[in-house]
Design a protein around this motif. Structure first.
Motif, short mmCIF file in Angstrom:
data_model
loop_
_atom_site.label_atom_id
_atom_site.label_comp_id
_atom_site.label_asym_id
_atom_site.label_seq_id
_atom_site.Cartn_x
_atom_site.Cartn_y
_atom_site.Cartn_z
N GLU A 6 0.79 -1.21 -0.05
CA GLU A 6 0.11 -0.07 0.00
C GLU A 6 1.13 1.25 -0.07
OE1 GLU A 6 -2.06 -2.79 3.06
OE2 GLU A 6 0.00 -2.21 2.65
N SER A 7 0.34 2.28 -0.49
CA SER A 7 1.12 3.73 -0.45
C SER A 7 -0.08 4.72 -0.63
CB SER A 7 2.07 3.69 -1.61
OG SER A 7 1.20 3.80 -2.85
N GLY A 8 0.17 6.05 -0.28
CA GLY A 8 -0.53 6.89 -0.37
C GLY A 8 -1.17 7.56 0.91
N GLY A 9 -0.82 6.86 1.98
CA GLY A 9 -1.33 7.60 3.35
C GLY A 9 -0.65 8.93 3.73
N GLY A 10 -1.09 9.36 4.24
CA GLY A 10 -0.45 10.73 4.89
C GLY A 10 -1.36 11.58 5.85
N LEU A 11 -1.10 12.86 6.01
CA LEU A 11 -1.94 13.71 6.65
C LEU A 11 -2.86 14.47 5.94
CD1 LEU A 11 -2.39 15.16 9.55
CD2 LEU A 11 -0.33 16.45 9.01
N VAL A 12 -4.16 14.67 6.26
CA VAL A 12 -4.84 15.71 5.66
C VAL A 12 -5.89 16.24 6.44
CG1 VAL A 12 -6.66 13.71 5.18
CG2 VAL A 12 -6.43 15.51 3.47
N GLN A 13 -6.28 17.34 6.21
CA GLN A 13 -7.25 18.08 7.10
C GLN A 13 -8.64 17.51 6.72
OE1 GLN A 13 -6.89 22.17 6.07
NE2 GLN A 13 -5.97 22.63 7.87
#
Length: 131
Positions: A6-13
């Motif tokens: 998997e990839s594409g995770g992160g911090l988002v508002q």
């Protein structure tokens, strides 16, 4: 057995969007149901969405209907989860999984139920939503 990354995770508002990717290696997704699951600390694993590689039909948990979209690119051996309008209560580690038995039995909403087994799992990608 297919291997998944998997990839594409992160911090988002809160209210923002992310697109997760699940790439297959060692095999293709042919003959598999591919699912996305998430698990937050101290909570049970939750099925989010799944797609049948045979029919292309997609299924969603009620909590994400209308906001998340699952899709597949067979040429790239990748399944995507487009997540829009993310909510503050949705941070979790998101996992993709693949299973042939699910597909043989006919993938459906039941494929997201707690306790349904999948033979291949990725390592997960962290999604954090700030309020």
């Amino acid at each position: 057995e297919v291997q998944l990354v998997e990839s594409g995770g992160g911090l988002v508002q809160a209210g923002g969007s992310l697109r997760l990717s699940c790439a297959a290696s060692g095999s293709t997704f042919d003959g598999h149901t591919i699912g996305w699951f998430r698990q937050a600390p101290g909570k049970e694993r939750e099925g989010v969405s799944c797609i049948s590689s045979t029919t292309g039909r997609a299924y969603y948990a009620d909590s994400v209907k209308g906001r998340f979209t699952i899709s597949s690119d067979n040429a790239k051996k990748t399944v995507y989860l487009q997540m829009n309008s993310l909510k503050p209560e949705e941070p979790a580690v998101y996992y993709c999984a693949a299973d042939r038995t699910n597909e043989l039995l006919g993938a459906g909403g039941w494929s997201l139920a707690v306790g349904v087994e999948y033979e291949s799992w990725g390592q997960g990608t962290q999604v954090t939503v700030s309020s």
